[in-house]
Design a protein around this motif. Structure first.
Motif, PDB file in Angstrom:
ATOM      1  N   PRO A   1      64.681  69.481  38.958  1.00  0.00           N
ATOM      2  CA  PRO A   1      63.344  69.179  39.491  1.00  0.00           C
ATOM      3  C   PRO A   1      62.593  70.438  39.879  1.00  0.00           C
ATOM      4  CG  PRO A   1      64.986  67.696  40.436  1.00  0.00           C
ATOM      5  CD  PRO A   1      65.746  68.750  39.676  1.00  0.00           C
ATOM      6  N   GLY A   2      61.359  70.529  39.399  1.00  0.00           N
ATOM      7  CA  GLY A   2      60.508  71.653  39.759  1.00  0.00           C
ATOM      8  C   GLY A   2      60.675  72.886  38.912  1.00  0.00           C
ATOM      9  N   VAL A   3      61.498  72.828  37.857  1.00  0.00           N
ATOM     10  CA  VAL A   3      61.685  73.979  36.968  1.00  0.00           C
ATOM     11  C   VAL A   3      61.514  73.520  35.521  1.00  0.00           C
ATOM     12  CG1 VAL A   3      63.269  75.766  36.145  1.00  0.00           C
ATOM     13  CG2 VAL A   3      63.238  75.158  38.570  1.00  0.00           C
ATOM     14  N   TYR A   4      60.716  74.269  34.754  1.00  0.00           N
ATOM     15  CA  TYR A   4      60.451  73.944  33.353  1.00  0.00           C
ATOM     16  C   TYR A   4      60.614  75.215  32.524  1.00  0.00           C
ATOM     17  CZ  TYR A   4      58.401  69.890  35.584  1.00  0.00           C
ATOM     18  OH  TYR A   4      58.223  68.780  36.358  1.00  0.00           O
ATOM     19  N   VAL A   5      61.230  75.074  31.348  1.00  0.00           N
ATOM     20  CA  VAL A   5      61.495  76.229  30.481  1.00  0.00           C
ATOM     21  C   VAL A   5      60.716  76.070  29.188  1.00  0.00           C
ATOM     22  CG1 VAL A   5      63.263  77.576  29.289  1.00  0.00           C
ATOM     23  CG2 VAL A   5      63.803  76.460  31.476  1.00  0.00           C
ATOM     24  N   MET A   6      59.947  77.097  28.845  1.00  0.00           N
ATOM     25  CA  MET A   6      59.119  77.050  27.653  1.00  0.00           C
ATOM     26  C   MET A   6      59.984  76.894  26.405  1.00  0.00           C
ATOM     27  SD  MET A   6      56.394  79.917  26.276  1.00  0.00           S
ATOM     28  CE  MET A   6      55.576  79.972  27.868  1.00  0.00           C
ATOM     29  N   PRO A   7      59.724  75.896  25.565  1.00  0.00           N
ATOM     30  CA  PRO A   7      60.499  75.729  24.330  1.00  0.00           C
ATOM     31  C   PRO A   7      60.071  76.735  23.272  1.00  0.00           C
ATOM     32  CG  PRO A   7      58.808  74.049  24.474  1.00  0.00           C
ATOM     33  CD  PRO A   7      58.734  74.838  25.754  1.00  0.00           C
ATOM     34  N   PRO A   8      60.836  76.852  22.182  1.00  0.00           N
ATOM     35  CA  PRO A   8      60.447  77.758  21.093  1.00  0.00           C
ATOM     36  C   PRO A   8      59.072  77.380  20.539  1.00  0.00           C
ATOM     37  CG  PRO A   8      62.700  77.000  20.804  1.00  0.00           C
ATOM     38  CD  PRO A   8      62.115  76.180  21.921  1.00  0.00           C
ATOM     39  N   PRO A   9      58.368  78.338  19.945  1.00  0.00           N
ATOM     40  CA  PRO A   9      57.009  78.073  19.460  1.00  0.00           C
ATOM     41  C   PRO A   9      56.899  76.884  18.520  1.00  0.00           C
ATOM     42  CG  PRO A   9      57.450  80.419  19.434  1.00  0.00           C
ATOM     43  CD  PRO A   9      58.746  79.746  19.793  1.00  0.00           C
ATOM     44  N   SER A  10      57.882  76.682  17.668  1.00  0.00           N
ATOM     45  CA  SER A  10      57.789  75.602  16.691  1.00  0.00           C
ATOM     46  C   SER A  10      57.818  74.231  17.346  1.00  0.00           C
ATOM     47  CB  SER A  10      58.933  75.693  15.677  1.00  0.00           C
ATOM     48  OG  SER A  10      60.176  75.595  16.327  1.00  0.00           O
ATOM     49  N   ARG A  11      58.376  74.170  18.571  1.00  0.00           N
ATOM     50  CA  ARG A  11      58.467  72.891  19.257  1.00  0.00           C
ATOM     51  C   ARG A  11      57.432  72.770  20.358  1.00  0.00           C
ATOM     52  NH1 ARG A  11      63.515  72.612  22.123  1.00  0.00           N
ATOM     53  NH2 ARG A  11      62.791  70.531  22.628  1.00  0.00           N
ATOM     54  N   TYR A  12      56.643  73.797  20.557  1.00  0.00           N
ATOM     55  CA  TYR A  12      55.766  73.845  21.719  1.00  0.00           C
ATOM     56  C   TYR A  12      54.582  72.890  21.564  1.00  0.00           C
ATOM     57  CZ  TYR A  12      52.746  75.673  25.323  1.00  0.00           C
ATOM     58  OH  TYR A  12      51.944  75.791  26.423  1.00  0.00           O
ATOM     59  N   ARG A  13      54.362  72.093  22.596  1.00  0.00           N
ATOM     60  CA  ARG A  13      53.198  71.219  22.634  1.00  0.00           C
ATOM     61  C   ARG A  13      52.577  71.361  24.018  1.00  0.00           C
ATOM     62  NH1 ARG A  13      54.869  71.090  18.268  1.00  0.00           N
ATOM     63  NH2 ARG A  13      55.074  69.383  16.785  1.00  0.00           N
ATOM     64  N   SER A  14      51.314  71.705  24.067  1.00  0.00           N
ATOM     65  CA  SER A  14      50.662  71.839  25.359  1.00  0.00           C
ATOM     66  C   SER A  14      49.166  71.935  25.163  1.00  0.00           C
ATOM     67  CB  SER A  14      51.156  73.072  26.113  1.00  0.00           C
ATOM     68  OG  SER A  14      50.478  73.222  27.335  1.00  0.00           O
TER      69      SER A  14
END
Length: 412
Positions: free
Chosen positions: A204-217
């Motif tokens: 909870p409260g921590v998020y890790v950026m996924p690889p560019p190919s999977r990134y959605r934002s």
């Protein structure tokens, strides 16, 4: 903040140095306070978003702590800490100071400013070129190239929600550290942030950026000063802390009717964006050939992109190729609902500030009255819907500072 940094540099000249590392578009100096002489550099960036004012208080608190806890944070860790005091001083000036007696949510929004994406210093061009980047962005990149930091902490804040940290690379056990601190200050942990909707969360409260190919934002973080640091093997932590807490931000129980709630949120965002777009259209005939400046540019951008952004989560808009939604907890739905009220309110607030600042003519006087009522009504509805409760500034800053120290120590 600058005065506090100068005071430190005068009191401890052998340990602290203050220097100018650039100049803003408006001619404001960009100051970097450096503490220590270790080989492992930590870069702390305050004020990357003009409306997120808590970073200034955090920098003062964190810099003082670094000087008083030297064995642990400096010499004992072979480290130096560097503080960019404000990444966007021009924007900070436009986000007008609110008199202390007026510091309510409505007071906050009546003085609100957040620049459009192209005028925010942490974003880079999609092709990575820096020639056309903002001078503030170029200064930040030069600092990163010089320091090659092992850790960059970008100090952000949100108006309503919970505390959380976004990472470009996982830092094990960070969730435990920030949870313990948040509990002490009765700050909920953001357990379903819409800013990191498809990012993995180790706790909870921590998020890790996924690889560019999977990134959605909604924001292209792959082209940012956050990820630029990776060429030197460093990690970026984007630390967020709320001004007002929403306890539902931490509720991980399943939402009883997420589909209907998300559709309603999408409808609300489209409606609010349409209302503000119509009001902007009423203003433009009175501007002659002027673009309206940063306030109107930012309001227009939000009103234009709001309905498009709903495709991230609105079941009525998501295509078959869209990535599956994560489990829809009350926290995730609450974060979306906060977002869909926040965006039109921001746009309407900046439009109101713009109209207040131009020469009054009868049509604009009447429009200003409508905007005053609209911002007041939307702000009260926002505050009531999420049972927002104020977090004292000292607690916001301490949670921020502890998150930065935890990231550093756990990387160690």
């Amino acid at each position: 903040m600058t005065a506090s940094a100068r005071s430190l540099a005068v009191r401890m000249p052998s340990l602290c140095r203050l220097r100018q590392v650039g100049t803003s578009r408006g001619g404001e100096p960009l100051w970097l306070l450096s503490i220590g002489h270790g080989r492992r550099n930590v870069l702390v960036v305050a004020g990357p978003h003009a409306n997120e004012m808590i970073g200034g208080a955090t920098v003062v608190r964190l810099a003082e702590r670094v000087t008083t806890e030297q064995p642990r944070l400096l010499a004992g860790a072979d480290a130096s800490w560097h503080f960019l005091l404000c990444a966007d001083p021009d924007g900070a000036r436009l986000n007008e100071a609110v008199p202390e007696t007026e510091f309510t949510m409505l007071g906050h929004y009546r003085h609100f400013f957040r620049p459009c994406a192209a005028e925010q210093p942490e974003w880079l061009a999609a092709d990575g070129r820096l020639n056309d980047a903002l001078p503030e962005t170029q200064a930040l990149i030069r600092v990163i190239d010089e320091l090659r930091p092992v850790l960059q902490v970008s100090l952000h804040g949100i108006d309503v929600g919970g505390s959380f940290v976004q990472l470009t690379h996982d830092i094990p056990r960070l969730a435990e550290r920030i949870a313990k601190s948040a509990a002490e200050f009765d700050i909920p942990l953001e357990a379903g942030s819409s800013d990191a909707f498809h990012w993995p969360s180790p706790g909870p409260g921590v998020y890790v950026m996924p690889p560019p190919s999977r990134y959605r934002s909604r924001e292209d973080a792959d082209n940012s000063t956050w990820t630029y640091i990776q060429r030197y093997g460093g990690v970026t932590a984007i630390a967020e802390v709320p001004m007002w807490a929403c306890d539902r931000a931490a509720d991980t129980s399943p939402h009883p009717d997420a589909g209907a709630a998300l559709c309603a949120a999408g409808d609300a965002l489209r409606h609010g964006s349409h209302v503000v777009s119509r009001l902007i259209a009423e203003v433009r005939p009175h501007l002659a050939d002027r673009d309206g400046g940063p306030l109107l540019r930012a309001a227009a951008e939000i009103a234009a992109v709001g309905p498009i952004l709903a495709a991230d989560w609105d079941p009525s808009l998501r295509g078959s190729a869209a990535p599956p939604l994560p489990p829809m907890t009350r926290a995730r739905v609450s974060s979306v609902e906060i977002y869909t009220q926040r965006l039109p309110l921001r746009a309407a607030s900046m439009l109101l500030r713009f109209v207040r600042g131009i020469e009054p003519v009868p049509p604009l006087t009447e429009l200003r009255g409508r905007l005053e009522h609209l911002v007041t009504d939307w702000c009260r509805a926002y505050e009531t819907a999420h049972r927002a409760r104020w977090i004292p500034v000292r607690h916001q800053a301490e949670q921020h500072a502890r998150a930065a120290i935890a990231c550093f120590e756990l990387l160690g």
